[in-house]
Structure formats: structure tokens, C-alpha cells
Design an enzyme around this catalytic site. Structure first.
Site, PDB file in Angstrom:
ATOM      1  N   SER A 154     -12.740  23.056  -1.461  1.00 42.09           N
ATOM      2  CA  SER A 154     -11.776  23.278  -0.387  1.00 42.09           C
ATOM      3  C   SER A 154     -12.194  24.216   0.585  1.00 42.09           C
ATOM      4  CB  SER A 154     -10.618  23.482  -1.180  1.00 42.09           C
ATOM      5  OG  SER A 154     -10.372  24.707  -2.109  1.00 42.09           O
ATOM      6  N   HIS A 182      -9.715  16.893  -1.061  1.00 40.33           N
ATOM      7  CA  HIS A 182     -10.454  17.027   0.310  1.00 40.33           C
ATOM      8  C   HIS A 182     -11.312  16.159   0.642  1.00 40.33           C
ATOM      9  CE1 HIS A 182      -8.477  21.000   1.071  1.00 40.33           C
ATOM     10  NE2 HIS A 182      -8.585  20.978  -0.173  1.00 40.33           N
ATOM     11  N   LYS A 214      -2.951  16.022   2.486  1.00 42.02           N
ATOM     12  CA  LYS A 214      -4.000  16.524   3.519  1.00 42.02           C
ATOM     13  C   LYS A 214      -4.263  15.433   4.297  1.00 42.02           C
ATOM     14  CE  LYS A 214      -5.284  19.566  -0.518  1.00 42.02           C
ATOM     15  NZ  LYS A 214      -4.290  20.881  -0.052  1.00 42.02           N
TER      16      LYS A 214
HETATM   17  C1  LIG Z   1      -8.855  21.058  -4.431  1.00 47.19           C
HETATM   18  C2  LIG Z   1      -7.246  20.988  -4.243  1.00 47.19           C
HETATM   19  N1  LIG Z   1      -6.312  20.630  -5.329  1.00 47.19           N
HETATM   20  C3  LIG Z   1      -5.166  20.934  -5.422  1.00 47.19           C
HETATM   21  C4  LIG Z   1      -4.444  21.340  -4.292  1.00 47.19           C
HETATM   22  C5  LIG Z   1      -3.003  21.574  -4.299  1.00 47.19           C
HETATM   23  O1  LIG Z   1      -2.407  20.221  -3.773  1.00 47.19           O
HETATM   24  P1  LIG Z   1      -0.772  20.572  -3.261  1.00 47.19           P
HETATM   25  O2  LIG Z   1      -1.184  21.156  -1.835  1.00 47.19           O
HETATM   26  O3  LIG Z   1      -0.704  19.119  -3.104  1.00 47.19           O
HETATM   27  O4  LIG Z   1      -0.124  21.331  -4.408  1.00 47.19           O
HETATM   28  C6  LIG Z   1      -5.260  21.747  -3.228  1.00 47.19           C
HETATM   29  C7  LIG Z   1      -4.631  22.330  -1.973  1.00 47.19           C
HETATM   30  O5  LIG Z   1      -3.864  22.811  -1.729  1.00 47.19           O
HETATM   31  C8  LIG Z   1      -6.767  21.693  -3.124  1.00 47.19           C
HETATM   32  O6  LIG Z   1      -7.399  22.231  -2.149  1.00 47.19           O
END
Ligand SMILES: Cc1ncc(COP(=O)(O)O)c(C=O)c1O
Length: 377
Positions: A154, A182, A214
């Protein structure tokens, strides 16, 4: 922020060009997605009313789960309210105290927190280093094992070495969880993410996590995998069971965005073009970039003050770019996290490069690359 997400955003009364959103495909305010959400509200109202297992699970959720399973090439998919909750839920459902979990040092916080919540013994291996993972797994015989990694990292934008991770998981008879928050929608010709890039199947990556806030431009998340995995999660994943279901109109909006993700391949082509244009320009300026081909293009700054000053300087020039600092990234690896959207134009990229060129300090290229920075423990 005032008004919708997009390339141009209104922030505290200023109109800025946005280079820090995860709306990679430009779908968060797409007319078809907005219209589907409005139709969803007309059909279902706003709230889902309860958790999925009580009376919150509707036709819209179910249809979206089936479409996500088909999109990812898996037997089934299960919606969660957020990606954070999906990771907490699936990891703590799969592991118990005494089991092992192995995580890349640069994994997203939700994967780390899922490991901590599960009570399993957590081992972190050097970023992208399959040999280090292999050593760590070999040193931990017995008990159930789970290897967990971001698909596309990320904050760095690079891909995990999935084939090597899958081989280690297979040999150790463990689970492999890939969180492709991502990658989905962005990587691969069809947008099926890091797994499409490596041509890998459900058998090789037993647990796939995807988020919908995203590239899909909406909200929520899902876990996809075998029938047996999904049934087990429905029975035991506490962050699935004990929370209100997503609003059904959001599920309808996501169904519309999933259609666009699949049909409009030009969005991924455009991103690829913009990323290459940015990388060659930034390289020529002497920026320290990371080996990323995805829309996440960090420019390393090193110390926090320098990253903040750079972000503020860009803001004064009309660009919104976040300064990302520890503990989100390792100490000494503060950065501008620049992200691209299929809605950006060449002129936006060129203007950003001009603004980077005008940063009031020289020597961006003298910052150590991330791989030399101390890791988060
Ligand atoms: C790799 C990754 N997993 C999970 C999440 C969490 O997702 P959410 O924003 O839907 O809680 C994010 C970013 O926020 C992320 O970058």
C-alpha cells in the site's frame, strides 16, 4: 474536503489537483456508479437494518458476492463492511493461540492487527524476501500456519513475490492469504489483480481479500475462496457476524463499478501510460523512486520534516499529496505517496513534475532507498 472525489477537489476553499486518492480508476463519482447507488436507495432505503445473519443480508449483497466470486475466479465471496474488518475476521477465524502467522514487514496494519487478535505467534520477514520467509517457516514446525501478505504494497506500490510465497505455503501445508486491496481493478489486463499478473488460481492462493473503497470507488470489502472457507467464515468470523451489513445501495453501486472495472480496460492502459510518464520525468529530476509499476508512486524524502515541507510546498502550488510518516512507513523512510487516477491527464502529471522540480531543497536522490531503512517491528 468539500464536494466529490476526483482529479480536482475543493479543500478548505481551494481547488486542488488530487494526487493522493486511492480512487485509481476514477469511479468514486462516476455517473453510472452514482446512478446505481441512487436506484439502490430507491429500492432498499438507506440502512441495512441488521447484521447479515439477522436480517441485513439482501438480494443486492448476494448478487454482488456472486459477481465478485466470478470476477476473482473463486467458488465464493463474502462481503465484509471494511477491509480492516475482513482481515481481522479472516485471520482470527483461521488461527488460534499456538498457531503461526508469517507476515511481510511492510504488510498493512490490518493484517498485523488480525495476527495479533488471533493470538497466534507472529513472525515478520524482510520485505518481499521469500528466502527469509522460508527460513522462518522451517524454524517453526508443527501447528497451523498462515502466510499473509499485501498483493500490491500500500505504501510502496510493488508486488509481493506470490509464486514463491505459494510454494512455501504448499510445502508447509499452510494457508496463503493475499490482501490485494491495491491490485484488484488495477493490475492485470482484466483488472483481476496480482493473481492475474502471476496467473495464479484459488488452489495456489487459498484466501483472497479485496477492498471496494479503492479502485472500485465505493466502500466495503470481501474475502474470496473455497466454499468451505466461506462457510467457515460465516460461522466464525466475528467481524462478519457482529456488525451491521453494508447499506444495500452501496452493494448496488459496487455492482455498477465492477461492470466498469471489467469493461473499460482503457482505464488501466491510461494508468500505465501516466505512471511511465511520471517515472521517467521524476527520474530525470533526481527523485528517489521505488520499484513500482502501479499507480502508487512514492517519492522518498527520508526524514519527516522534509516530507511535510514537500507536501506543504506542493499544496501551495495547488497539489494535494500526502506526507506519509512512521509508523505507517519505517523510520527514516518518510515520503510523498503520489497516486494516479485514470482521470488524470498528461498535463496534470507534467504540472506535478514542475512542482516537484521547484521543491526548495536539493538532493532528493540522496535519501537511502526503503530497503535499507530499519523495518517496523
Ligand atoms: C492493503 C490494505 N488492506 C486493507 C485496507 C483496509 O481497507 P478498508 O479501508 O476497506 O478498511 C487497506 C487500506 O485502507 C489496505 O491498504
Amino acid at each position: 474536503m468539500e464536494g466529490p472525489q476526483g482529479v480536482h477537489v475543493e479543500c478548505d476553499g481551494s481547488r486542488l489537483i488530487n494526487f493522493c486518492s486511492n480512487d485509481y480508476l476514477g469511479l468514486a463519482n462516476h455517473p453510472s456508479v452514482v446512478a446505481a447507488c441512487k436506484r439502490g436507495v430507491d429500492s432498499y432505503g438507506v440502512g441495512s437494518g441488521a447484521s447479515h445473519l439477522v436480517c441485513g443480508h439482501g438480494k443486492a449483497h448476494h448478487a454482488l458476492e456472486e459477481e465478485l466470486a466470478e470476477f476473482t475466479g473463486r467458488e465464493r465471496a463474502l462481503l465484509f463492511s471494511t477491509g480492516y474488518m475482513a482481515n481481522l475476521g479472516v485471520i482470527s477465524a483461521l488461527l488460534d493461540r499456538g498457531d503461526w502467522i508469517f507476515e511481510d514487514r511492510l504488510n498493512h496494519a490490518s493484517l498485523v492487527d488480525g495476527g495479533l487478535l488471533s493470538g497466534a505467534r507472529l513472525k515478520r520477514y524482510a520485505h518481499g524476501d521469500a528466502a527469509a520467509l522460508q527460513n522462518s517457516v522451517s524454524a517453526c514446525p508443527g501447528a497451523s500456519k498462515l502466510i499473509a501478505s499485501d498483493g500490491v504494497f500500500s505504501m510502496d506500490g510493488d508486488l509481493a513475490p506470490l509464486p514463491a510465497l505459494a510454494a512455501i505455503a504448499r510445502e508447509s501445508d499452510g494457508w496463503l492469504l493475499i490482501d490485494d486491496a491495491h491490485g484488484l481493478g488495477v493490475v492485470g489486463e482484466k483488472g483481476r489483480g496480482a493473481l492475474e499478473h502471476y496467473a495464479m488460481s484459488q488452489d495456489e492462493v487459498s484466501v483472497l481479500v479485496g477492498t471496494l473503497g479503492k479502485a472500485f470507488g465505493t466502500f466495503g470489502a470481501f474475502v474470496a475462496g473455497s466454499e468451505e472457507l466461506i462457510e467457515m467464515l460465516i460461522q466464525t468470523a466475528r467481524s462478519y457476524i457482529y456488525t451491521t451489513a453494508l447499506p444495500p445501495a452501496i452493494a448496488e453501486a459496487t455492482r455498477a463499478s465492477l461492470r466498469l472495472v471489467q469493461a473499460e480496460t482503457w482505464r488501466r492502459d491510461r494508468l500505465g501510460y501516466l505512471v511511465q510518464r511520471f517515472r521517467s520525468g521524476a527520474h530525470a529530476l533526481g527523485c528517489t523512486l521505488l520499484p513500482s509499476e502501479t499507480p502508487i508512486q512514492p517519492v522518498l524524502m527520508g526524514d519527516n520534516r522534509r516530507a511535510l515541507e514537500a507536501s506543504e510546498h506542493l499544496l501551495r502550488r495547488g497539489f494535494l499529496v500526502g506526507a506519509i510518516r512512521p509508523p505507517t512507513v519505517p523510520e527514516g523512510a518518510a515520503r510523498l505517496r503520489i497516486t494516479f487516477s485514470a482521470s488524470h491527464e498528461e498535463a496534470h502529471v507534467d504540472a506535478l513534475l514542475d512542482a516537484l522540480d521547484s521543491l526548495p531543497f536539493a538532493g532528493m536522490a540522496n535519501v537511502d532507498p526503503l530497503c535499507d531503512a530499519p523495518a517496523i517491528e
